[in-house]
Design an enzyme around this catalytic site. Structure first.
Site, mmCIF file in Angstrom:
data_model
loop_
_atom_site.group_PDB
_atom_site.id
_atom_site.type_symbol
_atom_site.label_atom_id
_atom_site.label_comp_id
_atom_site.label_asym_id
_atom_site.label_seq_id
_atom_site.Cartn_x
_atom_site.Cartn_y
_atom_site.Cartn_z
ATOM 1 N N HIS A 16 -14.768 15.084 11.831
ATOM 2 C CA HIS A 16 -14.535 15.566 13.205
ATOM 3 C C HIS A 16 -14.084 14.443 14.128
ATOM 4 C CE1 HIS A 16 -17.162 18.643 11.423
ATOM 5 N NE2 HIS A 16 -16.685 19.472 12.318
ATOM 6 N N HIS A 33 -14.899 30.220 14.791
ATOM 7 C CA HIS A 33 -15.359 29.605 16.039
ATOM 8 C C HIS A 33 -14.232 28.854 16.729
ATOM 9 C CE1 HIS A 33 -16.166 26.318 13.133
ATOM 10 N NE2 HIS A 33 -16.509 25.471 14.060
ATOM 11 N N HIS A 56 -21.575 24.380 9.327
ATOM 12 C CA HIS A 56 -22.251 23.165 9.798
ATOM 13 C C HIS A 56 -22.105 23.139 11.309
ATOM 14 C CE1 HIS A 56 -17.999 21.531 9.255
ATOM 15 N NE2 HIS A 56 -18.189 21.585 10.541
ATOM 16 N N GLU A 84 -11.836 25.739 9.702
ATOM 17 C CA GLU A 84 -12.730 25.035 8.773
ATOM 18 C C GLU A 84 -13.056 25.893 7.542
ATOM 19 O OE1 GLU A 84 -15.228 22.244 11.931
ATOM 20 O OE2 GLU A 84 -16.230 23.897 10.942
HETATM 21 C C1 DHB Z 1 -19.954 23.489 16.614
HETATM 22 C C2 DHB Z 1 -19.390 23.910 15.400
HETATM 23 C C3 DHB Z 1 -18.783 22.993 14.553
HETATM 24 O O1 DHB Z 1 -18.182 23.324 13.372
HETATM 25 C C4 DHB Z 1 -18.752 21.653 14.878
HETATM 26 O O2 DHB Z 1 -18.212 20.793 13.996
HETATM 27 C C5 DHB Z 1 -19.288 21.218 16.082
HETATM 28 C C6 DHB Z 1 -19.890 22.139 16.950
HETATM 29 C C7 DHB Z 1 -20.634 24.433 17.536
HETATM 30 O O3 DHB Z 1 -20.533 25.665 17.375
HETATM 31 O O4 DHB Z 1 -21.349 23.962 18.443
HETATM 32 FE FE FE Z 2 -17.123 21.588 12.457
#
Ligand code: DHB
Ligand code: FE
Length: 281
Positions: free
Chosen positions: A59, A191, A12, A238
């Site tokens: 978040h 990420h 997401h 996550e």
């Molecule tokens: C991004 C990824 C995420 O899981 C999130 O919650 C907010 C931003 C991103 O890569 O921009």
């Molecule tokens: Fe996220």
């Protein structure tokens, strides 16, 4: 009893909502990501789940640093979308499935998972985007949101999350209903949005993790949370949502799993996007 038909794990990212709003699905940047979804939509058109149990991480929207449950289960009639505002149009509320919510809550407490019960719960892009990606026109399912803390340490271990997911799977399979249930894991894959390693992506680990879900779902439970952060980034943890999702499928009764479709694309925004649909056969 209710039937657990399978699972979908998906990333997401708020920017996906913006891309949908601007109809950018065929844009060269977005196409490799959006192209993963039609085969899964075709499967869902046939399988027709009535209810989604959604493992997701908030978040900092419904839960902030002052109150941060490790596991929280929604038991609301509906869930209002109140994202953190990255230009995403406001989506209509998502309908809850309260009977299953309470059955999940009772089962988890019985199994000694002392979760927080939420009769009101705002949801963010982690809940709304997977639904929008799987059902772009209108959402035909009711949901039970299960929130797992990935925001403030200490975080639950992958082993604990797998066991919690398994207990949720037992709850779904013992729910006195003729409804069909899909589990979704919304998050990851690797990420990191901030700090010195911002932009960190680990393709080799992500692919090994996705493969392990088919052949050896407990593989990831060998790693501590700190090892998972090291490998996948601060937000890569996550992937715990996928671990819970897979735990639910492992609960008694699944004879085998069929891979419906998978996709992996780097990057969308800062994230390595993974997508995997499994059918319980
Ligand atoms: C991004 C990824 C995420 O899981 C999130 O919650 C907010 C931003 C991103 O890569 O921009
Ligand atoms: Fe996220």
């Amino acid at each position: 009893m209710a039937k657990l038909i399978g699972s979908v794990g998906t990333s997401h990212i708020p920017a996906i909502g913006g891309a949908i709003a601007k109809n950018l699905q065929q844009d060269p940047y977005w196409k490799p990501f959006f192209d993963g979804f039609p085969p899964i939509r075709d499967w869902l058109d046939t399988a027709r789940p009535d209810v989604v149990v959604m493992f997701y991480n908030d978040h900092g929207l419904n839960f902030f640093l002052d109150k941060m449950p490790t596991f929280a289960v929604g038991a609301a009639q509906q869930y209002n979308s109140a994202d953190e505002g990255w230009g995403i149009p406001t989506l209509p509320p998502v309908q809850g499935q309260q009977d299953l919510s309470w059955h999940v809550i009772n089962t988890l407490i019985e199994r000694e998972f002392d979760i927080v019960t939420c009769q009101e719960m705002l949801v963010d892009h982690a809940v709304t985007l997977p639904l929008k990606l799987l059902w772009p026109d209108s959402c035909p399912v009711q949901i039970v949101p299960v929130c797992i803390n990935t925001v403030q340490f200490p975080l639950p271990s992958a082993r604990r999350v797998y066991a919690m997911g398994r207990a949720v799977g037992e709850a779904i399979r013992s729910w006195d209903s003729d409804k069909k249930v899909l589990v979704i894991g919304s998050g990851g894959l690797s990420h990191q949005l901030d700090g010195e390693r911002a932009g960190h992506i680990n393709k080799a680990f992500d692919l090994q993790f996705m493969n392990s879900l088919l052949t050896n779902p407990e593989w990831v439970t060998q790693y501590s949370i700190h090892e998972l952060v090291e490998k996948t980034g601060t937000q890569g943890v996550e992937l715990l949502m996928w671990v819970a999702m897979r735990g639910a499928l492992s609960a008694g009764g699944t004879s085998s799993l069929r891979k419906v479709h998978s996709n992996y694309h780097i990057p969308i925004s800062n994230t390595a996007t993974g997508l995997l649909a499994l059918e319980a056969v």
